[in-house]
Motif scaffolding. Structure first.
Motif, short mmCIF file in Angstrom:
data_model
loop_
_atom_site.label_atom_id
_atom_site.label_comp_id
_atom_site.label_asym_id
_atom_site.label_seq_id
_atom_site.Cartn_x
_atom_site.Cartn_y
_atom_site.Cartn_z
N TRP A 22 0.83 -1.20 0.00
CA TRP A 22 0.00 0.00 0.00
C TRP A 22 0.87 1.25 0.00
O TRP A 22 0.56 2.23 -0.70
N GLU A 23 1.94 1.23 0.76
CA GLU A 23 2.83 2.40 0.81
C GLU A 23 3.51 2.62 -0.54
O GLU A 23 3.68 3.75 -0.99
N THR A 79 2.26 1.71 -3.48
CA THR A 79 1.22 2.23 -4.38
C THR A 79 0.96 3.70 -4.14
O THR A 79 0.83 4.50 -5.08
N ASP A 80 0.91 4.08 -2.86
CA ASP A 80 0.67 5.48 -2.52
C ASP A 80 1.81 6.36 -3.02
O ASP A 80 1.59 7.46 -3.54
N LYS A 81 3.04 5.88 -2.90
CA LYS A 81 4.19 6.65 -3.38
C LYS A 81 4.16 6.81 -4.90
O LYS A 81 4.48 7.87 -5.44
N GLN A 101 1.68 9.47 -5.75
CA GLN A 101 2.23 10.80 -5.46
C GLN A 101 3.23 11.23 -6.51
O GLN A 101 3.27 12.38 -6.94
#
Length: 444
Positions: free
Chosen positions: A190-191, A193-195, A198
């Motif tokens: 998840w981290e 994917t979030d990065k 961004q």
């Protein structure tokens, strides 16, 4: 489609993949930049290092030079060929002289520091514009960016595999295993994917770069869907598979065309190449529309897929009329009412008439008749197209119309069932007998 095997003893050219309409199949992140017609590719070596390629269309992309034989020439049997720009080591400057004024324009470049290839332009086109784009694509070295991305991706994958070995990580900490390890891995995903999201929205250039990758992926998936046999032919598909396929087709239509044909890139061949690209694009919308779609709907779908490179209605009309000259699986059709539609060449009016006959001879429809909306549900096409089919069935004597305040309805034509020698004789068999039973039930 052609494969990737080389042609010629020196392996200078590769066979290029093309679509059924003769358009090149672009690779990942590859964009079409320029196109010229009536182009020869010659070797300056003695003896020649490869057989000359005569009178074809030359397409310049960010990664390759693609030569496609003209269908009107005697060399149409030659396979489409491509030359990677990565193998070009030098482009000779073009010097204008009095002698060059009486010859066809030429561009010379060197391949692998050994072979000199000459591009001879015998047709009409923007020679200077092509040369400028040729320099830009060669100096841009887009293929190196692709190799860099692939190496980074493989490097990160190797690193992850190294870290995953053993009980201890590279930093000396104890690795989480079991349920805790699964939760931690999911959190890391998840981290990541979030990065990525961004980074994609950090600036417009990054967003466009990610968009090109998605369009390229959609193009590959579209080709796989088109090459896969349909469930209606093999009888093995189920409702769930059909629903997934339709959902995937809708998603790919939303993504768009990876490299739309433009007047700037195609020049004098704009409408011809637009016609070929439209023939490739129209196959999925036609499959969704039941084998026939109106020009208005296709204008919407095609411009939606082209993004900012919109075309005019006249461009669409000219592109459709050129299909008669090309060997493509689609055609333009005009109904007696004047409505113009696009349909597959394999589309059968007899099959449509048979389905309409089955619809109007049911007990319920023998009583009430059918509307264009009723036929649209049965034929799985738009109501406007269904109305045209009903009117065609009326012209052939299969149906009769009834105009009333409720609208236009069509009934099965029973006049063929009447015995002209005994008009008062009531049949109890055939379609007429079924109609008598249906109306008798209604009166009771």
């Amino acid at each position: 489609m052609a494969g990737e095997s080389t042609i010629g003893p020196d392996g200078l050219f590769h066979n290029a993949e093309v679509t059924t309409s003769g358009r090149p199949v672009l690779r990942r992140n590859e964009v079409e930049c320029f196109l010229l017609s009536s182009v020869d590719l010659d070797s300056e070596d003695d003896p020649p290092r490869f057989a000359s390629l005569r009178s074809g269309n030359l397409i310049l992309t960010t990664h390759r030079l693609i030569w496609i034989p003209s269908s009107s020439q005697s060399n149409a049997s030659l396979p489409p060929s491509s030359l990677p720009l990565a193998s070009v080591t030098h482009i000779f400057s073009h010097k204008k002289s009095i002698k060059s004024m009486f010859h066809s324009p030429r561009i010379r470049f060197q391949v692998d520091s050994v072979v000199v290839v000459t591009i001879v332009f015998r047709g009409k086109g923007d020679f200077d514009g092509f040369l400028t784009k040729f320099w830009e694509c060669w100096r841009g070295r887009a293929w190196e960016e692709d190799e860099k991305r692939e190496s980074e991706a493989s490097g990160s994958g190797t690193g992850a595999g190294t870290v995953a070995q053993g009980l201890y990580g590279n930093d000396g900490t104890v690795r989480m295993v079991g349920l805790a390890g699964i939760l931690r891995k999911e959190q890391e995903q998840w981290e990541s994917t979030d990065k990525s999201l961004q980074d994609a929205f950090q600036d417009l250039n990054a967003l466009m770069s990610k968009a090109k990758e998605m369009v390229s992926l959609a193009e590959k998936m579209r080709q796989k869907l088109l090459s896969a046999p349909s469930s209606s032919q093999n009888g093995s598909g189920d409702d769930e598979e059909m629903g997934s396929k339709e959902e995937m087709q809708q998603w790919m239509l939303s993504v768009g065309i990876i490299s739309p044909v433009t007047k700037e890139s195609a020049g004098a061949l704009y409408h011809q190449e637009l016609s070929r690209q439209l023939a490739d694009f129209v196959r999925i919308p036609l499959e969704q529309a039941g084998g026939m779609i109106s020009l208005t709907d296709m204008y919407y779908h095609f411009n939606r897929a082209r993004g900012t490179e919109l075309i005019s209605p006249d461009d669409l009309w000219q592109a459709c009329t050129l299909w008669e000259k090309f060997d493509v699986p689609v055609m333009l059709r005009k109904f007696d009412s004047g409505v113009k539609v696009i349909q597959n060449k394999s589309h059968s009016d007899e099959e449509v008439m048979s389905r309409i006959r089955t619809l109007v001879t049911k007990t319920e429809t023998l009583r009430t008749g059918v509307t264009a909306s009723d036929a649209a549900l049965t034929l799985k096409i738009a109501p406007a197209m269904a109305k045209e089919h009903l009117l065609s069935a009326e012209t052939k004597g299969l149906l009769c119309r009834d105009m009333s305040p409720d609208g236009l309805r069509f009934y099965f034509n029973l006049f063929h069932e009447f015995d002209l020698t005994n008009l008062h004789f009531v049949k109890d068999f055939g379609t007429y007998g079924e109609w008598v039973k249906a109306t008798t039930l209604l009166s009771v």
